[in-house]
Motif scaffolding. Structure first.
Motif, PDB file in Angstrom:
ATOM      1  N   GLY A  80      24.855  16.556  35.563  1.00 35.56           N
ATOM      2  CA  GLY A  80      23.973  16.939  36.573  1.00 35.56           C
ATOM      3  C   GLY A  80      22.671  18.045  35.975  1.00 35.56           C
ATOM      4  N   VAL A  81      21.875  18.557  36.888  1.00 37.17           N
ATOM      5  CA  VAL A  81      21.077  19.412  36.662  1.00 37.17           C
ATOM      6  C   VAL A  81      21.635  20.766  36.145  1.00 37.17           C
ATOM      7  CG1 VAL A  81      20.758  20.392  38.791  1.00 37.17           C
ATOM      8  CG2 VAL A  81      18.895  20.523  36.985  1.00 37.17           C
ATOM      9  N   ALA A  82      22.866  21.004  36.523  1.00 43.87           N
ATOM     10  CA  ALA A  82      23.408  22.195  36.277  1.00 43.87           C
ATOM     11  C   ALA A  82      23.907  22.242  34.750  1.00 43.87           C
ATOM     12  CB  ALA A  82      24.525  22.764  37.203  1.00 43.87           C
ATOM     13  N   GLY A  83      24.726  21.027  34.428  1.00 43.87           N
ATOM     14  CA  GLY A  83      25.252  20.952  33.221  1.00 43.87           C
ATOM     15  C   GLY A  83      24.278  20.939  31.984  1.00 43.87           C
ATOM     16  N   LEU A  84      23.236  19.965  32.216  1.00 41.79           N
ATOM     17  CA  LEU A  84      22.293  19.817  31.297  1.00 41.79           C
ATOM     18  C   LEU A  84      21.273  20.824  30.885  1.00 41.79           C
ATOM     19  CD1 LEU A  84      21.061  16.329  32.350  1.00 41.79           C
ATOM     20  CD2 LEU A  84      22.693  16.718  30.812  1.00 41.79           C
ATOM     21  N   THR A  85      20.969  21.749  32.095  1.00 38.12           N
ATOM     22  CA  THR A  85      20.349  22.994  31.801  1.00 38.12           C
ATOM     23  C   THR A  85      21.043  23.994  30.981  1.00 38.12           C
ATOM     24  OG1 THR A  85      19.213  22.480  33.855  1.00 38.12           O
ATOM     25  CG2 THR A  85      18.891  24.840  32.943  1.00 38.12           C
ATOM     26  N   THR A  86      22.315  23.962  31.371  1.00 39.35           N
ATOM     27  CA  THR A  86      23.445  24.912  30.680  1.00 39.35           C
ATOM     28  C   THR A  86      23.350  24.581  29.302  1.00 39.35           C
ATOM     29  OG1 THR A  86      24.467  25.408  32.738  1.00 39.35           O
ATOM     30  CG2 THR A  86      25.523  26.104  30.700  1.00 39.35           C
ATOM     31  N   ALA A  87      23.715  23.366  29.081  1.00 38.89           N
ATOM     32  CA  ALA A  87      23.766  22.784  27.636  1.00 38.89           C
ATOM     33  C   ALA A  87      22.381  23.052  26.909  1.00 38.89           C
ATOM     34  CB  ALA A  87      24.071  21.394  27.645  1.00 38.89           C
ATOM     35  N   LEU A  88      21.310  22.744  27.511  1.00 46.14           N
ATOM     36  CA  LEU A  88      19.962  22.997  26.871  1.00 46.14           C
ATOM     37  C   LEU A  88      19.837  24.540  26.558  1.00 46.14           C
ATOM     38  CD1 LEU A  88      17.233  22.127  25.743  1.00 46.14           C
ATOM     39  CD2 LEU A  88      16.417  22.290  28.053  1.00 46.14           C
ATOM     40  N   LEU A  89      19.990  25.536  27.432  1.00 49.34           N
ATOM     41  CA  LEU A  89      19.758  26.824  27.081  1.00 49.34           C
ATOM     42  C   LEU A  89      20.893  27.265  26.066  1.00 49.34           C
ATOM     43  CD1 LEU A  89      18.664  28.514  30.359  1.00 49.34           C
ATOM     44  CD2 LEU A  89      17.566  27.425  28.729  1.00 49.34           C
ATOM     45  N   LEU A  90      21.965  26.707  26.048  1.00 53.01           N
ATOM     46  CA  LEU A  90      23.079  27.267  25.119  1.00 53.01           C
ATOM     47  C   LEU A  90      22.663  26.571  23.717  1.00 53.01           C
ATOM     48  CD1 LEU A  90      25.833  28.861  24.756  1.00 53.01           C
ATOM     49  CD2 LEU A  90      26.994  26.838  25.186  1.00 53.01           C
ATOM     50  N   SER A 149      17.200  26.745  41.399  1.00 57.28           N
ATOM     51  CA  SER A 149      18.229  27.739  40.707  1.00 57.28           C
ATOM     52  C   SER A 149      18.733  27.565  39.170  1.00 57.28           C
ATOM     53  CB  SER A 149      19.332  28.107  41.670  1.00 57.28           C
ATOM     54  OG  SER A 149      20.265  26.966  41.762  1.00 57.28           O
ATOM     55  N   SER A 150      18.323  26.206  38.728  1.00 57.20           N
ATOM     56  CA  SER A 150      19.017  25.635  37.741  1.00 57.20           C
ATOM     57  C   SER A 150      18.963  26.588  36.493  1.00 57.20           C
ATOM     58  CB  SER A 150      18.391  24.460  37.534  1.00 57.20           C
ATOM     59  OG  SER A 150      16.954  24.311  36.925  1.00 57.20           O
ATOM     60  N   TYR A 151      17.714  27.273  35.910  1.00 61.90           N
ATOM     61  CA  TYR A 151      17.564  28.042  34.869  1.00 61.90           C
ATOM     62  C   TYR A 151      18.477  29.459  35.129  1.00 61.90           C
ATOM     63  CZ  TYR A 151      14.658  24.668  32.536  1.00 61.90           C
ATOM     64  OH  TYR A 151      14.355  23.329  32.126  1.00 61.90           O
ATOM     65  N   GLY A 152      18.149  30.043  36.289  1.00 60.57           N
ATOM     66  CA  GLY A 152      18.889  31.240  36.582  1.00 60.57           C
ATOM     67  C   GLY A 152      20.391  31.176  36.634  1.00 60.57           C
ATOM     68  N   CYS A 153      20.878  30.141  36.909  1.00 63.03           N
ATOM     69  CA  CYS A 153      22.408  29.839  36.946  1.00 63.03           C
ATOM     70  C   CYS A 153      22.897  29.592  35.630  1.00 63.03           C
ATOM     71  CB  CYS A 153      22.622  28.713  37.997  1.00 63.03           C
ATOM     72  SG  CYS A 153      22.664  29.222  39.766  1.00 63.03           S
TER      73      CYS A 153
END
Length: 362
Positions: free
Chosen positions: A12-22, A340-344
């Motif tokens: 979802g948006v949380a997993g994909l955004t976390t993977a992208l930033l990492l 909140s996706s990028y902040g989280c």
């Protein structure tokens, strides 16, 4: 130091955004593993059903407000410079009715309804609207520039950005969170860190089973009619678990008419009576949808139901040792997943780097 192998559970948006930033940081080999991927529509998978937009309801001074604040910049950059992401600017009006004071929606929207919320200094063009310009029954209103996200474009865009950075993807269904660490599951060897972005399914995933995560059912109608601006109001006359909002998605994604906030309901099928109430409220609040005519002039694309992953106490961003492996949790954002996706994601990555630093010292 050798690269760390990371499994992100959830696309979802949380997993994909976390993977992208990492993936933008050196030293990590990342696998996103999930039952549902962008393109799927399932009641367990909340992200495709979202509006989605930037209308903060987090209270000033909280971590949630900081995560929302940190997310505005990246979303605004996408709207301004990356049309391929499916994010666009849209003027937003928040209407407040005095008679809604104390209702569930008004309490949920308390910061959003404030004449001077914390985000007034974050979003462009924040202002109070003159009383004489308001429709009958509306006692006050604010306006600002927001963004609306076409989730059907944005989620695949996140995947494409991850793939370009070397992230791999795999379909997987886990009964227990340590299943993600089984031998040969990660293409680069043993798993060092698991990132838990399972949303609502955190309530059922073995090793986590967070019973404070519950669904808040949201029903929407998607129409071809275009709204000139994003609108929302402090409450409805149809009950505390119903809401009224209108937003037009970028790049031909249709206009979202909502909605409901039915906490504890897992019902996946649209309620036709609720759909009629949603459409009637939307046309009354936004007459330009049908040029002042009734709901029979709405051109319906489809009806939808999504389950917001609401967690008592808010989003969980914590580190924990489970089965001898570090797990970083990022789930439970409720209706604030996109805004909140990028902040989280950054908060989760800070914990990943903290854990990685600790491992390096061992």
């Amino acid at each position: 130091m050798p690269a760390k192998n990371v499994v992100v559970i959830g696309a979802g948006v949380a997993g994909l955004t976390t993977a992208l930033l990492l993936s933008k940081k050196p030293g990590y080999k990342i696998l996103v593993a999930a039952k549902h991927m962008p393109g799927d529509y399932d009641i367990e998978y909340a992200s495709p059903w979202a509006g989605a937009n930037y209308m903060p309801v987090s209270i000033s001074g909280t971590k949630a407000a900081e995560w929302d604040k940190s997310t505005w910049g990246p979303l605004a950059d996408l709207a301004a410079n990356h049309p391929e992401a499916g994010v666009h600017f849209q003027e937003c009006e928040i209407h407040s009715r005095a008679k809604d004071n104390g209702s569930a929606t008004a309490n949920w929207f308390s910061e959003l309804l404030s004449p001077n919320p914390w985000f007034a200094k974050v979003v462009p063009n924040f202002r109070s609207l003159p009383t004489k310009s308001l429709s009958p029954g509306i006692d006050s209103a604010t306006s600002f520039t927001s963004v609306c996200i076409n989730t059907a474009i944005y989620l695949p865009w996140l995947v494409s950005q991850c793939l370009a950075n070397g992230v791999t993807f795999k379909r997987a269904l886990f009964e227990h969170i340590v299943d993600a660490t089984y031998h040969n599951f990660h293409p680069y060897g043993n798993v060092d860190i698991v990132v838990n972005c399972t949303g609502l399914m955190a309530s059922k995933l073995g090793g986590v089973q967070d019973t404070t995560v519950v669904p808040a059912r949201g029903q929407i109608v998607i129409v071809r009619n275009e709204a000139r601006k994003m609108l929302s109001v402090s409450g409805t006359d149809n009950g505390d678990n119903e809401a009224c909002y209108v937003m037009t998605r970028a790049a031909g994604g249709g206009t979202i008419l909502g909605g409901s906030y039915e906490k504890g309901s897992w019902e996946s099928q649209p309620d036709p009576n609720l759909a009629i109430r949603i459409m009637k409220r939307a046309v009354e609040m936004c007459p330009s949808l049908t040029n002042g005519r009734g709901i029979e002039h709405l051109d319906i694309i489809r009806h939808g139901v999504g389950l917001r992953p609401v967690r008592e106490g808010g989003t969980r961003i914590e580190k924990e040792r489970i089965g001898g492996v570090w797990v970083i949790h990022n789930y439970g954002a409720g209706g604030a997943g996109y805004q909140s996706s990028y902040g989280c994601a950054q908060a989760a990555i800070d914990l990943i780097e903290e854990v990685t630093g600790f491992q390096a010292r061992l």
